[in-house]
Design a protein around this motif. Structure first.
Motif, PDB file in Angstrom:
ATOM      1  N   CYS A  69      -1.737  -2.419   4.639  1.00  0.00           N
ATOM      2  CA  CYS A  69      -1.535  -3.663   4.185  1.00  0.00           C
ATOM      3  C   CYS A  69      -0.659  -4.614   5.219  1.00  0.00           C
ATOM      4  O   CYS A  69      -0.769  -5.787   5.560  1.00  0.00           O
ATOM      5  CB  CYS A  69      -0.888  -3.788   3.131  1.00  0.00           C
ATOM      6  SG  CYS A  69       0.883  -3.374   2.865  1.00  0.00           S
ATOM      7  N   ARG A  70       0.108  -3.667   6.031  1.00  0.00           N
ATOM      8  CA  ARG A  70       0.978  -4.370   7.208  1.00  0.00           C
ATOM      9  C   ARG A  70       2.091  -5.504   6.638  1.00  0.00           C
ATOM     10  O   ARG A  70       2.776  -6.099   7.286  1.00  0.00           O
ATOM     11  CB  ARG A  70       0.218  -5.159   8.046  1.00  0.00           C
ATOM     12  CG  ARG A  70      -1.089  -4.448   8.381  1.00  0.00           C
ATOM     13  CD  ARG A  70      -1.034  -3.261   8.976  1.00  0.00           C
ATOM     14  NE  ARG A  70      -0.736  -2.995  10.375  1.00  0.00           N
ATOM     15  CZ  ARG A  70      -0.719  -1.844  10.755  1.00  0.00           C
ATOM     16  NH1 ARG A  70      -0.930  -0.635  10.240  1.00  0.00           N
ATOM     17  NH2 ARG A  70      -0.367  -1.665  12.130  1.00  0.00           N
ATOM     18  N   CYS A 108       4.665  -4.691   5.410  1.00  0.00           N
ATOM     19  CA  CYS A 108       6.131  -4.051   5.569  1.00  0.00           C
ATOM     20  C   CYS A 108       6.599  -4.215   6.832  1.00  0.00           C
ATOM     21  O   CYS A 108       7.485  -3.866   7.281  1.00  0.00           O
ATOM     22  CB  CYS A 108       6.053  -2.529   4.971  1.00  0.00           C
ATOM     23  SG  CYS A 108       4.899  -1.585   6.061  1.00  0.00           S
ATOM     24  N   CYS A 126       0.881  -1.384  -0.006  1.00  0.00           N
ATOM     25  CA  CYS A 126      -0.024  -0.028  -0.048  1.00  0.00           C
ATOM     26  C   CYS A 126       0.785   1.376  -0.098  1.00  0.00           C
ATOM     27  O   CYS A 126       0.375   2.606   0.002  1.00  0.00           O
ATOM     28  CB  CYS A 126      -1.040  -0.103   1.107  1.00  0.00           C
ATOM     29  SG  CYS A 126      -0.072  -0.040   2.516  1.00  0.00           S
ATOM     30  N   CYS A 146       6.498   1.283   7.141  1.00  0.00           N
ATOM     31  CA  CYS A 146       6.070   2.624   6.490  1.00  0.00           C
ATOM     32  C   CYS A 146       5.407   3.719   7.015  1.00  0.00           C
ATOM     33  O   CYS A 146       5.106   4.732   6.528  1.00  0.00           O
ATOM     34  CB  CYS A 146       5.375   2.127   5.297  1.00  0.00           C
ATOM     35  SG  CYS A 146       3.644   1.680   5.634  1.00  0.00           S
TER      36      CYS A 146
HETATM   37  S1  FES Z   1       1.308  -1.230   5.626  1.00  0.00           S
HETATM   38 FE1  FES Z   1       1.369  -1.346   3.546  1.00  0.00          FE
HETATM   39  S2  FES Z   1       3.356  -0.888   2.875  1.00  0.00           S
HETATM   40 FE2  FES Z   1       3.310  -0.637   4.951  1.00  0.00          FE
END
Ligand code: FES
Ligand code: SF4
Lengths: 193, 150
Positions: free
Chosen positions: A47-48, A50, A36, A66
């Motif tokens: 999205c988590r 990362c 994301c 992020c």
């Molecule tokens: S939460 Fe999606 S790229 Fe960090």
């Protein structure tokens, strides 16, 4: 803005205060997977994927790189058994929605995610918000947005705006990690005309 | 709902974008639902993108994008009301109005919804009509209460 030093995967990395861990890693050529994140857009943390492990003041914790700001002497581990396991589960959950997304397939291979771990709910959208945020933040048109919540959340074009703006823009199309966006656009167009 | 009425509600909140939810609640309570035209008006006047407004009105259950009846009936289905016979109250309301939870009758008289707790479990089973609480409902009493609404 003051400079500070932190450690990422054993490497000394120089960063500026206010940067995120992801940005610091990228500047040092260390790659962290993202879905994301987009450099032109505000941090979102949707999205988590990362997720990384950080150690500061003797504590280890999992953070979303992020959106997590760099700190002096932070020790970051971008891959560990734990991190990999979490990323694997995230990919498996997202694949329940968009099985054939090439980006997800690459991640699945990297983290050993099973295709069919969770029951399929082929909504195709993984709620990364790239389309919505790009349209709002970069193009300032707000032609597409989210509606509803929880498991019913989906993207929705505003037909009056989309019919004027989207045809000549479509800059969000290539950002979508699945084909949900284009499908929604085609559907809006069909219903509206 | 005409623009004049919408503008009045907006003016009451000094046309501030930060009052968006209050403005929408105001329209909802006066008009019982939020027509697309009203959302567009609010969007223009408060200078808030329509996408944002849509996200908010679909997020909160307090808003409705379809016409609602003049009287909103809520039947509590929480545990306490449930064991005290909420289903019988619900059945009575369904029989009398001919609508199921989530529906509105053709005359736009009643809208029916179930809720999970109204916070007054000692009064169960509870029925709420237009925000007024009716406690310890039996099927007969339920029918009596509904008769009072035109
Ligand atoms: S939460 Fe999606 S790229 Fe960090
Ligand atoms: S439609 Fe695509 S870009 Fe938009 S939120 Fe869903 S997955 Fe992301």
């Amino acid at each position: 803005m003051s400079e500070l030093l932190l450690q990422i995967d054993g490497k000394e990395v120089k960063a500026t205060e206010g940067m995120t861990v992801l940005e610091a890693a990228q500047s040092a050529g260390i790659s962290i997977p993202t879905l994301c994140h987009h450099e032109k857009l505000d941090p979102f943390g949707g999205c988590r994927i990362c997720i990384v492990e950080v150690e500061s003041g003797g504590w280890t914790k999992l953070v979303v790189s992020c959106v997590y700001p760099v700190e002096k002497d932070l020790v970051v581990t971008t891959r560990s058994e734990k991190v990999d396991r979490i990323r694997k589960t995230i990919v498996e959950l997202l694949m329940a929605h968009a099985l054939d997304s090439p980006e997800l397939q690459d991640l699945a291979q990297e983290y050993g995610a099973e295709r069919d771990r969770f029951e399929k709910d082929a909504s195709f959208c993984i709620h990364c918000g790239l389309c919505v945020r790009y349209c709002a933040e970069v193009k300032k048109k707000n032609a597409v947005g989210f509606v509803d919540r929880g498991i019913n959340k989906e993207i929705s074009f505003i037909p009056e705006i989309a019919s004027k703006e989207c045809w000549n823009c479509k800059e969000c199309f290539p950002l979508c990690p699945t084909s949900a966006l284009q499908a929604a656009f085609v559907l809006t167009k069909a219903l509206w005309s | 709902m005409d623009n004049h009425k919408i503008d009045k509600i907006i003016d009451k909140h000094n046309g501030e974008a930060s009052s968006l939810i209050q403005v929408l609640l105001g329209i909802q309570s006066e008009n019982h639902w939020l027509p697309n035209e009203a959302l567009k008006r609010v969007s223009e006047k408060l200078r808030v993108p329509l996408t944002r407004i849509q996200h908010i009105v679909t997020f909160y259950k307090a808003f409705s994008l379809v016409p609602k009846g003049r009287h909103e009936v809520h039947i509590c289905m929480g545990t306490a009301c449930h064991v005290r016979g909420a289903t019988r109250v619900l059945d009575t309301v369904q029989d009398l109005t001919g609508i199921k939870p989530g529906e509105t009758d053709l005359d736009l008289k009643f809208s029916l919804d179930t809720v999970n707790c109204l916070g007054c479990c000692a009064l169960g089973p509870v029925m709420e009509v237009d925000g007024k609480t009716h406690g310890k409902m039996s099927p007969v009493q339920t029918a009596d209460v509904l008769k009072n609404y035109k």
